[in-house]
Design a protein around this motif. Structure first.
Motif, short mmCIF file in Angstrom:
data_model
loop_
_atom_site.label_atom_id
_atom_site.label_comp_id
_atom_site.label_asym_id
_atom_site.label_seq_id
_atom_site.Cartn_x
_atom_site.Cartn_y
_atom_site.Cartn_z
N GLN A 235 -4.18 5.99 -0.31
CA GLN A 235 -5.58 5.88 -0.64
C GLN A 235 -6.19 7.27 -0.71
O GLN A 235 -5.90 8.11 0.16
CB GLN A 235 -6.36 5.05 0.37
CG GLN A 235 -7.79 4.81 -0.10
CD GLN A 235 -8.77 4.59 1.05
OE1 GLN A 235 -8.45 4.81 2.20
NE2 GLN A 235 -9.97 4.16 0.72
N ASN B 18 -15.68 2.71 0.76
CA ASN B 18 -14.38 2.78 1.42
C ASN B 18 -13.97 1.45 2.04
O ASN B 18 -13.11 1.40 2.89
CB ASN B 18 -14.42 3.87 2.49
CG ASN B 18 -13.04 4.37 2.83
OD1 ASN B 18 -12.11 4.22 2.05
ND2 ASN B 18 -12.89 4.96 4.00
N THR B 19 -14.61 0.39 1.67
CA THR B 19 -14.22 -0.94 2.10
C THR B 19 -14.51 -1.89 0.95
O THR B 19 -14.99 -1.49 -0.08
CB THR B 19 -15.02 -1.41 3.33
OG1 THR B 19 -16.41 -1.42 2.99
CG2 THR B 19 -14.80 -0.48 4.51
N ARG C 138 -6.63 9.70 2.37
CA ARG C 138 -7.18 9.04 3.54
C ARG C 138 -6.17 8.09 4.19
O ARG C 138 -6.43 7.55 5.25
CB ARG C 138 -8.44 8.25 3.19
CG ARG C 138 -9.58 9.10 2.69
CD ARG C 138 -9.98 10.18 3.68
NE ARG C 138 -11.07 11.01 3.22
CZ ARG C 138 -12.35 10.84 3.55
NH1 ARG C 138 -12.67 9.86 4.36
NH2 ARG C 138 -13.27 11.64 3.08
N GLY C 139 -5.04 7.90 3.53
CA GLY C 139 -4.05 7.02 4.12
C GLY C 139 -2.78 7.01 3.31
O GLY C 139 -2.81 7.21 2.09
N ARG C 140 -1.68 6.83 4.01
CA ARG C 140 -0.39 6.76 3.36
C ARG C 140 0.36 5.57 3.94
O ARG C 140 0.38 5.38 5.16
CB ARG C 140 0.41 8.04 3.60
CG ARG C 140 1.87 7.97 3.22
CD ARG C 140 2.61 9.22 3.68
NE ARG C 140 2.43 10.33 2.75
CZ ARG C 140 3.29 10.64 1.79
NH1 ARG C 140 4.38 9.94 1.61
NH2 ARG C 140 3.06 11.67 1.00
N PHE D 164 0.82 -1.21 0.00
CA PHE D 164 0.00 0.00 0.00
C PHE D 164 0.85 1.26 0.00
O PHE D 164 1.77 1.40 0.81
CB PHE D 164 -0.91 -0.02 1.23
CG PHE D 164 -1.73 1.22 1.43
CD1 PHE D 164 -1.37 2.16 2.38
CD2 PHE D 164 -2.88 1.45 0.69
CE1 PHE D 164 -2.12 3.30 2.59
CE2 PHE D 164 -3.64 2.58 0.88
CZ PHE D 164 -3.27 3.52 1.83
#
Lengths: 112, 114
Positions: free
Chosen positions: A48, A97-98, A55-57, A45
């Protein structure tokens, strides 16, 4: 229906250069994620984006950046390329988101 | 951080033999997903398991989710050459806000001798 599309499919760069990879998600999908896959490993990953916000790194250096546009397409930028950045870069989109990820065919980056 | 481990790393079988790959997570998972990646291709979603002890079947493929929701398995009955590829399990994790990411195992590469 068109799946996730990525461009370019293949590219060769030299150390120190930068690269921009592009992704168009499946129509209606608002979440886009970026993964790096090194040969023989599972996807890792990177980022996102959901509704145009990060929303995420993942555990990647600041040389990696991304953004999502109002049409939900996305760009991944990598600066000051290193040999170790050689990999398959996968973009994945999802409706919410899932749940399951729909991957594009990837952009294969070779750094010489 | 969360770790997902898969064994075996490689498996070579004769066509018609069965195949099983195992997946273990260092943390309890809300769900687990399985993907297949053909040589030179991209990961393709196979299935998602959510409930403890869940078993799902897709033709010759049987997926299980452990009671503790930390392990899973994929079993293929009577392998065919079309089953060739790398099978990945992946578990979700959240790290602040509404982030959702999948942590993938290293995968099991299945080759089938016709």
């Amino acid at each position: 229906d068109a799946g996730v599309t990525q461009s370019p499919t293949h590219l060769i760069k030299t150390r120190g250069q930068h690269v921009t990879l592009r992704c168009s998600p499946i129509s209606g999908h608002k979440s886009v994620s970026w993964y790096q896959q090194v040969l023989g490993q599972g996807p890792q990953f990177i980022f996102q984006y959901y509704e145009k916000e990060e929303r995420g790194r993942g555990n990647f250096p600041d040389r990696f950046s991304a953004r999502q546009f109002p049409n939900y397409s996305s760009e991944l930028n990598v600066n000051a390329l290193l040999l170790g950045d050689s990999a398959l870069y996968l973009c994945a989109s999802s409706f919410v988101n899932t749940g399951e990820l729909f991957f594009g065919e990837g952009s294969r980056l070779t750094v010489l | 951080g969360q770790q997902v481990m898969q064994i075996p790393q490689y498996q070579h079988v004769q066509e018609g033999e069965d195949f099983t790959t195992y997946c273990n997570s260092s943390t309890t998972l809300s769900n687990i997903q399985w993907y297949k990646q053909r040589p030179g291709g991209h990961p393709v979603f196979l299935i998602q398991l959510v409930k403890s002890g869940e078993v799902k079947k897709q033709k010759r493929l049987t997926f299980q989710f452990g009671e503790a929701k930390k392990n899973s398995s994929l079993h293929i009955t009577a392998t065919q050459t079309t089953d060739v590829g790398t099978y990945f399990c992946a578990g979700p994790s959240r790290s602040g806000g509404s982030n959702y990411k999948l942590t993938f195992g290293k995968g099991t590469l299945l080759t089938v001798n016709p």
